[in-house]
Design a protein around this motif. Structure first.
Motif, short mmCIF file in Angstrom:
data_model
loop_
_atom_site.label_atom_id
_atom_site.label_comp_id
_atom_site.label_asym_id
_atom_site.label_seq_id
_atom_site.Cartn_x
_atom_site.Cartn_y
_atom_site.Cartn_z
N UNK A 76 -11.50 -4.54 6.97
CA UNK A 76 -11.03 -3.34 6.29
C UNK A 76 -10.85 -3.70 4.83
N UNK A 77 -11.64 -3.10 3.96
CA UNK A 77 -11.59 -3.39 2.52
C UNK A 77 -11.04 -2.16 1.82
N UNK A 78 -9.90 -2.33 1.14
CA UNK A 78 -9.21 -1.22 0.50
C UNK A 78 -9.05 -1.50 -0.99
N UNK A 79 -9.49 -0.58 -1.80
CA UNK A 79 -9.25 -0.64 -3.25
C UNK A 79 -8.23 0.45 -3.57
N UNK A 80 -7.13 0.07 -4.21
CA UNK A 80 -6.05 1.04 -4.40
C UNK A 80 -5.32 0.79 -5.72
N UNK A 81 -4.54 1.80 -6.12
CA UNK A 81 -3.77 1.73 -7.36
C UNK A 81 -2.29 1.78 -7.00
N UNK A 126 0.83 -1.20 0.00
CA UNK A 126 0.00 0.00 0.00
C UNK A 126 0.87 1.26 0.00
N UNK A 127 2.13 1.11 0.38
CA UNK A 127 3.04 2.25 0.46
C UNK A 127 3.14 2.95 -0.90
N UNK A 128 2.97 4.26 -0.88
CA UNK A 128 3.07 5.12 -2.07
C UNK A 128 2.00 4.83 -3.12
N UNK A 129 0.94 4.14 -2.75
CA UNK A 129 -0.15 3.88 -3.70
C UNK A 129 -1.21 4.97 -3.58
N UNK A 130 -2.18 4.91 -4.47
CA UNK A 130 -3.32 5.84 -4.45
C UNK A 130 -4.55 5.07 -3.99
N UNK A 131 -5.13 5.49 -2.88
CA UNK A 131 -6.30 4.80 -2.32
C UNK A 131 -7.56 5.33 -3.00
N UNK A 132 -8.27 4.44 -3.65
CA UNK A 132 -9.52 4.82 -4.32
C UNK A 132 -10.71 4.73 -3.37
N UNK A 133 -10.69 3.72 -2.49
CA UNK A 133 -11.81 3.53 -1.57
C UNK A 133 -11.35 2.66 -0.40
N UNK A 134 -11.69 3.07 0.80
CA UNK A 134 -11.36 2.29 1.99
C UNK A 134 -12.58 2.25 2.89
N UNK A 135 -13.01 1.04 3.26
CA UNK A 135 -14.21 0.86 4.07
C UNK A 135 -13.90 0.04 5.31
N UNK A 136 -14.29 0.56 6.46
CA UNK A 136 -14.26 -0.22 7.69
C UNK A 136 -15.66 -0.80 7.87
N UNK A 137 -15.74 -2.12 7.94
CA UNK A 137 -17.03 -2.80 8.06
C UNK A 137 -17.15 -3.43 9.44
#
Length: 300
Positions: free
Chosen positions: A290-295, A177-188
């Motif tokens: 924790x669901x994270x969508x990232x680039x 995840x380091x230096x990535x771009x987070x598009x969406x992060x959800x705590x469920x």
């Protein structure tokens, strides 16, 4: 006769003034028309440039779905309102792809000479990834109470109550995840059957914890500098209702901070307007997620 000559001489400045006004009016009208034409031309150029940039964005998006190194190309012209764009070529480039596109405005909406534009760009490519984190050996959760409750690790519920009890949750780090771009992060989170709410609604807020903590030794006062936990401003919130069970809290900015290098110590969950709410823990039936969508950027 002399009187007429005097009158004529006096009228001469008036005639000259009217002539000057007429010349100025003609000049302004002509320049106004030329200015309007220039504005129209600039508008046409801007429109066709936007179309071309949209084509570059489309090529980038399409190849990001395929992963790094893809040179897949959408071959058919893409029709937009007022024009169309064609992706002519997609080739490899350092850290991404080079894209050639051509765009044109529809004759019906363009001026006398419909604008066209060929555009070439080198774009940094990213690959889309998703992480779904739940219980792990590096995950931890507990709750702390103002009444002095300690050693409440490994319980099936995390108790949250206004100013009296806070939940602490920490997921394992995501190295890439380091230096990535987070598009969406959800705590469920999953609420226990019947949370006791003060009134018809209540709110849970999520805050970044700003200090390291041990779930076996943490309390309302230790290791904190402030009772209840050292935590930053709210990073996300969700409204509770008597029928609430599954809760989703957006925390995009918080996870982006972690991706950018901000130290990650987990999350503290507080409440407002809630007498008591019980959240399933990692030991409960439906553990926190924790669901994270990232680039991530493509490497050379």
């Amino acid at each position: 006769m002399k009187r007429r000559m005097q009158d004529g001489i006096m009228l001469l400045p008036v005639v000259l003034a009217l002539a000057v006004v007429g010349v100025l009016a003609f000049s302004m009208t002509r320049e106004g028309g030329m200015g309007a034409a220039a504005v129209d031309a600039d508008y046409e150029i801007a429109r066709v440039r936007y179309l071309a940039e949209a084509g570059v964005t489309l090529a980038r998006w399409q190849n990001e779905q395929e992963g790094c190194g893809s040179t897949k190309r959408h071959t058919a012209p893409v029709v937009f309102p007022g024009g169309r764009v064609t992706i002519d070529r997609v080739g490899k480039a350092p850290n991404g792809v080079s894209v050639d596109v051509s765009a044109s405005l529809d004759a019906a909406t363009a001026g006398a000479t419909p604008a066209t534009l060929a555009l070439s760009r080198e774009v940094q490519m990213r690959t889309v990834k998703e992480a779904d984190l739940d219980e792990d050996e590096k995950s931890a959760d507990t709750y702390i109470g103002s009444g002095g409750a300690t050693n409440v690790d490994k319980q099936s519920n995390l108790i949250v109550a206004d100013g009296k009890s806070h939940a602490l949750i920490r997921f394992k780090p995501i190295p890439e995840l380091k230096d990535s771009v987070v598009a969406r992060a959800e705590l469920r989170l999953e609420l226990d059957a019947s949370p006791k709410l003060l009134g018809a609604t209540g709110t849970l807020t999520v805050h970044p914890i700003e200090r390291e903590w041990d779930p076996k030794n943490v309390s309302w006062t230790a290791p904190w500098t402030a009772p209840g936990g050292d935590a930053g401003p709210a990073a996300g919130s969700v409204q509770l209702r008597t029928s609430s069970e599954e809760l989703t809290i957006r925390i995009d900015a918080l996870v982006q901070d972690w991706a950018s290098g901000v130290p990650e110590f987990g999350m503290l969950v507080k409440s407002q307007g809630v007498t008591e709410a019980r959240i399933d823990s990692f030991e409960g039936g439906d553990e926190p997620e924790l669901v994270v969508r990232y680039y991530t950027l493509c490497k050379k």
